[in-house]
Design a protein around this motif. Structure first.
Motif, PDB file in Angstrom:
ATOM      1  N   THR A  55      11.993  -4.231  -0.266  1.00 44.07           N
ATOM      2  CA  THR A  55      12.067  -4.107  -1.719  1.00 44.07           C
ATOM      3  C   THR A  55      12.904  -5.244  -2.310  1.00 44.07           C
ATOM      4  OG1 THR A  55      13.915  -2.551  -1.463  1.00 44.07           O
ATOM      5  CG2 THR A  55      11.715  -1.625  -1.749  1.00 44.07           C
ATOM      6  N   HIS A  58      10.835  -8.385  -2.155  1.00 44.11           N
ATOM      7  CA  HIS A  58       9.801  -8.205  -3.177  1.00 44.11           C
ATOM      8  C   HIS A  58      10.324  -8.631  -4.548  1.00 44.11           C
ATOM      9  CE1 HIS A  58       6.414  -6.092  -5.199  1.00 44.11           C
ATOM     10  NE2 HIS A  58       7.334  -5.802  -6.105  1.00 44.11           N
ATOM     11  N   HIS A  64       3.975  -9.667  -3.251  1.00 44.16           N
ATOM     12  CA  HIS A  64       4.127  -8.209  -3.207  1.00 44.16           C
ATOM     13  C   HIS A  64       4.471  -7.811  -1.774  1.00 44.16           C
ATOM     14  CE1 HIS A  64       3.424  -3.951  -3.738  1.00 44.16           C
ATOM     15  NE2 HIS A  64       3.138  -4.135  -5.019  1.00 44.16           N
ATOM     16  N   GLU A  66       6.912  -5.008  -0.925  1.00 42.70           N
ATOM     17  CA  GLU A  66       7.616  -3.746  -0.704  1.00 42.70           C
ATOM     18  C   GLU A  66       6.840  -2.783   0.193  1.00 42.70           C
ATOM     19  OE1 GLU A  66       8.464  -2.030  -4.428  1.00 42.70           O
ATOM     20  OE2 GLU A  66       6.387  -1.907  -5.116  1.00 42.70           O
ATOM     21  N   ARG A  67       5.539  -2.988   0.330  1.00 46.69           N
ATOM     22  CA  ARG A  67       4.746  -2.167   1.249  1.00 46.69           C
ATOM     23  C   ARG A  67       4.017  -3.067   2.255  1.00 46.69           C
ATOM     24  NH1 ARG A  67       4.226   0.400  -3.648  1.00 46.69           N
ATOM     25  NH2 ARG A  67       2.294  -0.714  -4.160  1.00 46.69           N
ATOM     26  N   ALA A  69       2.482  -4.403   5.371  1.00 44.11           N
ATOM     27  CA  ALA A  69       2.005  -3.717   6.578  1.00 44.11           C
ATOM     28  C   ALA A  69       2.643  -4.323   7.817  1.00 44.11           C
ATOM     29  CB  ALA A  69       0.474  -3.827   6.658  1.00 44.11           C
TER      30      ALA A  69
END
Length: 356
Positions: A55, A58, A64, A66-67, A69
């Motif tokens: 985060t 990010h 992007h 924060e998620r 993989a």
């Protein structure tokens, strides 16, 4: 890998690694036939740990994250408040740490910046330069310029190295896979794969029209100018430093310069120097040369930044060497929203009043 027979050390910005091992043209050909090992241990390595790392990254970068993989690779930029390119990051996350590699001579400045932005967040930043190294398994690449078709997996890495923990992280690139690994991995891979120097790798990179931050950019470079919007910028994420400039260009304007590919005059026995002027035939300065190389199929080639207004058909002089240009970044980059003001849409003054 400079201890390998025939190795010749590269010059700035790639000191400390091999420019070639005695036959640059053969090394380029080998890169079209299968994976070859390229020593890129002069690149900087950074490790970020802590539960807030994704985060936090990010919020600081153009991507992007924060998620992100597990095991996937992303490119990200850190921009100045004015939107100029400061750092280009290639990164991956293994669930406990984010591993980053960056251009030579830039890791310390990146770590200093990241540490200045930690505040009270649960993150730790470690400069791994000199502790772990970056090694690239590049290819097979198209002979006439381009990138690999394989985009997933680390299938070229011997399983024994992955299982032993000698390879800390694997990232993907347009040219193959990059390993962040212990220094002794280089010798083990050199016993398995043919080796190629930076001259061969850089020729392949230029032929693929892929810019290198620090060589094909300057302190004023905007992401739109060098085609980094698609691979390294997420246009729908939240705020980050420099986002206003990126959004303004993307929606309403054009960047002032554009990246071009140069087909250089092969009868000249030298390549244009990095940073040398790019001019029109009448001597008008219109940009600068970034990187140049001799490609085994295409001959002498280069990348340059040129003013957007320069005619795409104009013949240029790169450090005095005649050069035909090929568009990489379209002159109309940006300006996805165009506003056309029609005469009948302009409110007219009430009858009897004069416009002041």
């Amino acid at each position: 890998m400079l201890e390998i027979s025939g190795a010749v050390e590269a010059e700035w910005p790639d000191e400390g690694v091999a420019a070639h091992y005695g036959d640059p043209a053969r090394e380029q050909r080998a890169m079209t036939e299968g994976p070859v090992l390229v020593d890129r241990s002069n690149r900087g390595g950074v490790k970020v740990t802590g539960p807030d790392r994704l985060t936090w990254l990010h919020s600081l970068t153009s991507q992007h994250l924060e998620r992100l993989a597990l095991g996937s690779t992303q490119q990200a930029l850190i921009l100045s408040p004015q939107g100029h390119l400061e750092h280009h990051l290639t990164l991956t996350d293994d669930g406990t740490a984010t591993w980053i590699h960056v251009e030579p001579h830039t890791a310390k400045a990146l770590v200093d910046y990241l540490n200045s932005m930690r505040f009270m967040l649960r993150v730790e930043v470690e400069d791994l330069s000199g502790v772990l190294v970056v090694l690239t398994l590049a290819g097979p690449l198209p002979a006439d310029g381009g990138v690999i078709s394989r985009t997933q997996g680390a299938d070229s890495v011997p399983a024994s190295l992955l299982d032993s923990g000698a390879v800390a992280a694997v990232t993907q690139s347009p040219f193959g896979i990059d390993l962040i690994a212990q220094p002794d991995v280089a010798g083990k891979l050199a016993a398995t794969f043919p080796v190629a120097g930076l001259w061969a790798f850089e020729a392949a990179r230029i032929a693929a029209r892929v810019p290198r931050p620090g060589l094909d950019t300057d302190h004023k470079t905007l992401p739109h100018e060098v085609g980094l919007i698609e691979p390294a910028v997420h246009l729908s994420k939240g705020c980050y430093r420099g986002q206003e400039t990126v959004a303004r260009i993307h929606n309403l304007g054009h960047p002032p310069r554009r990246l071009v590919f140069l087909h250089l005059d092969g009868s000249v026995d030298r390549l244009p120097a990095h940073g040398s002027p790019l001019t029109l035939a009448d001597g008008t300065s219109v940009g600068f040369v970034g990187s140049a190389a001799r490609h085994f199929e295409l001959g002498p080639i280069g990348l340059a930044l040129v003013k957007r207004s320069v005619n795409a058909d104009a013949t240029l002089l790169a450090d005095g060497v005649a050069a035909a240009q090929e568009v990489v970044v379209d002159p109309d980059a940006g300006a996805n929203v165009r506003v056309t003001l029609r005469r009948d849409s302009v409110p007219q003054p009430p009858s009897g009043r004069k416009m002041l």
